[in-house]
Design a protein around this motif. Structure first.
Motif, short mmCIF file in Angstrom:
data_model
loop_
_atom_site.label_atom_id
_atom_site.label_comp_id
_atom_site.label_asym_id
_atom_site.label_seq_id
_atom_site.Cartn_x
_atom_site.Cartn_y
_atom_site.Cartn_z
N CYS A 253 -18.58 -8.44 -13.56
CA CYS A 253 -18.59 -9.89 -13.32
C CYS A 253 -18.69 -10.18 -11.82
N LEU A 254 -17.91 -9.48 -11.03
CA LEU A 254 -17.92 -9.71 -9.59
C LEU A 254 -19.26 -9.31 -8.98
N GLU A 255 -19.83 -8.21 -9.46
CA GLU A 255 -21.12 -7.77 -8.93
C GLU A 255 -22.24 -8.74 -9.28
N ALA A 256 -22.08 -9.48 -10.37
CA ALA A 256 -23.09 -10.47 -10.76
C ALA A 256 -23.01 -11.73 -9.89
N GLY A 257 -21.93 -11.84 -9.12
CA GLY A 257 -21.79 -12.99 -8.23
C GLY A 257 -20.63 -13.91 -8.55
N MET A 258 -19.82 -13.54 -9.54
CA MET A 258 -18.65 -14.36 -9.85
C MET A 258 -17.59 -14.15 -8.79
N ASN A 259 -16.78 -15.19 -8.58
CA ASN A 259 -15.75 -15.14 -7.54
C ASN A 259 -14.42 -14.61 -8.02
N GLY A 260 -14.18 -14.69 -9.31
CA GLY A 260 -12.89 -14.27 -9.84
C GLY A 260 -12.96 -14.08 -11.34
N HIS A 261 -11.81 -13.77 -11.95
CA HIS A 261 -11.77 -13.40 -13.37
C HIS A 261 -10.49 -13.93 -13.99
N LEU A 262 -10.62 -14.59 -15.14
CA LEU A 262 -9.49 -15.02 -15.95
C LEU A 262 -9.67 -14.46 -17.35
N ALA A 263 -8.57 -13.98 -17.93
CA ALA A 263 -8.64 -13.32 -19.23
C ALA A 263 -8.35 -14.30 -20.36
N LYS A 264 -8.92 -14.01 -21.52
CA LYS A 264 -8.55 -14.67 -22.76
C LYS A 264 -7.68 -13.70 -23.57
N PRO A 265 -6.66 -14.19 -24.29
CA PRO A 265 -6.18 -15.56 -24.35
C PRO A 265 -5.71 -16.05 -22.98
N ILE A 266 -5.76 -17.34 -22.80
CA ILE A 266 -5.55 -17.93 -21.49
C ILE A 266 -4.08 -17.92 -21.09
N ASP A 267 -3.81 -17.47 -19.87
CA ASP A 267 -2.51 -17.61 -19.23
C ASP A 267 -2.60 -18.87 -18.38
N VAL A 268 -1.92 -19.92 -18.80
CA VAL A 268 -2.08 -21.22 -18.14
C VAL A 268 -1.61 -21.18 -16.69
N ASN A 269 -0.51 -20.47 -16.43
CA ASN A 269 -0.03 -20.35 -15.05
C ASN A 269 -1.07 -19.70 -14.15
N GLN A 270 -1.66 -18.59 -14.65
CA GLN A 270 -2.66 -17.89 -13.87
C GLN A 270 -3.89 -18.76 -13.66
N MET A 271 -4.29 -19.50 -14.69
CA MET A 271 -5.44 -20.38 -14.55
C MET A 271 -5.19 -21.44 -13.48
N ALA A 272 -4.00 -22.03 -13.51
CA ALA A 272 -3.67 -23.06 -12.52
C ALA A 272 -3.70 -22.49 -11.11
N ARG A 273 -3.14 -21.29 -10.94
CA ARG A 273 -3.12 -20.67 -9.61
C ARG A 273 -4.54 -20.35 -9.14
N THR A 274 -5.37 -19.81 -10.05
CA THR A 274 -6.73 -19.44 -9.66
C THR A 274 -7.55 -20.66 -9.30
N LEU A 275 -7.46 -21.71 -10.10
CA LEU A 275 -8.20 -22.94 -9.79
C LEU A 275 -7.73 -23.53 -8.47
N SER A 276 -6.41 -23.51 -8.25
CA SER A 276 -5.89 -24.03 -6.99
C SER A 276 -6.43 -23.25 -5.81
N ASP A 277 -6.48 -21.92 -5.93
CA ASP A 277 -6.97 -21.08 -4.84
C ASP A 277 -8.42 -21.42 -4.49
N TRP A 278 -9.28 -21.52 -5.51
CA TRP A 278 -10.70 -21.69 -5.23
C TRP A 278 -11.09 -23.13 -4.95
N LEU A 279 -10.41 -24.08 -5.56
CA LEU A 279 -10.75 -25.48 -5.30
C LEU A 279 -10.26 -25.94 -3.94
N ASN A 280 -9.32 -25.21 -3.37
CA ASN A 280 -8.82 -25.55 -2.05
C ASN A 280 -9.32 -24.57 -0.98
N ALA A 281 -10.23 -23.67 -1.36
CA ALA A 281 -10.75 -22.70 -0.41
C ALA A 281 -11.70 -23.38 0.57
#
Length: 289
Positions: A253-281
């Protein structure tokens, strides 16, 4: 599910026990997955009246409490003899419901498996023609509030943003829309990678959540195509949201150009942290190397 209820003229009520503790420690992603499945079925099999969701808890042992969640509807109903079969794979209470409403019953089998893996139990009761109640309960330890506070801080840090989600599974699109909508984000969804590429061409998005395995164009090719657009569009943060969690799969995924990775089933805490990191980058961080 509010939109679907309004479209069918159904009410949707939420009843919570005032004695619910402020925080419990558990797999919030899987709990939401099971509850959304029960709620989705209730709305599907109800044509008039509505659905009531109830959340309560009872004391347990070893510092745990039993969190109980139930979904009561005024739909087609079930008999006691049919309940056990409902949680078997590809089984419904009456074959005619498949012709009328669609579905195979696979969601309930998965829900039972998830609940039992958490040490809980799931069942149902009702009366044919008069509605049914599906419920589950799981034992969870009390939280000290630190984890809830961390999630809350991550959500507050996100701010307003517009997200595009590409996923071929309607349930996944609906779940993520609910979760991110609760964080104050605007979410648009598409069903495959080709639609994702066209969407970012036409509209301005702050971030893309990209499934990997999709028809027409998969997430990897879609990411490469977006990166090839250049300019600001080509630098949009793209986060994989996939069940592919192996080290080599994440690296692909990263080699294709993606910036990060989130797993399913969704960990809501991790999703919130990841979105916060990239949306505020800052711009430098968003650039694709």
């Amino acid at each position: 599910m509010e939109g679907q209820c309004r479209a069918k003229g159904l009410y949707l009520k939420l009843e919570t026990d005032p004695d619910l503790p402020p925080g419990l420690i558990g797999d919030s992603g899987r709990l939401r997955q099971v509850l959304l499945n029960l709620l989705s079925n209730a709305v599907k099999f109800t044509t008039e009246g509505g659905v009531t969701v109830t959340a309560s808890c009872e004391p347990g042992t070893d510092g745990r409490v039993w969190l109980s969640l139930s979904v009561k509807d005024t739909g087609v109903g079930v008999s006691d003899a049919q309940v056990e079969q409902l949680f078997d794979r590809f089984t419904q209470a009456d074959a005619s419901t498949t012709r009328t409403f669609g579905g195979t019953g696979l969601g309930l089998a998965i829900s039972r498996q998830l609940v039992e893996m958490m040490g809980g139990e799931i069942s149902a009761f009702g009366t044919p023609g008069e509605g049914s109640t599906f419920w589950f309960q799981v034992p969870l330890p009390m939280a000290d509030g630190a984890e809830d506070q961390a999630e809350g801080e991550a959500v507050r840090a996100i701010g307003a943003a517009r997200i595009l989600m590409a996923d071929d599974a309607p349930a996944n699109r609906e779940l993520v829309s609910v979760l991110l909508g609760g964080m104050g984000l605007t979410v648009d969804t598409v069903e495959n990678g080709a639609e994702a590429v066209e969407a970012v061409r036409q509209d301005a998005y702050d971030l893309v959540l990209m499934d990997v395995h999709m028809p027409v164009m998969d997430g990897l090719d879609a990411t490469r195509a977006i990166r090839g657009l250049g300019g600001g569009i080509g630098r949009i943060p793209i986060i994989a949201l996939t069940a592919n969690v192996g080290r080599e799969q994440v690296q692909t995924c990263l080699e294709a150009g993606m910036n990060g990775h989130l797993a399913k089933p969704i960990d809501v805490n991790q999703m919130a942290r990841t979105l916060s990191d990239w949306l505020n980058a800052d711009e430098a961080r968003l650039a694709v190397g």
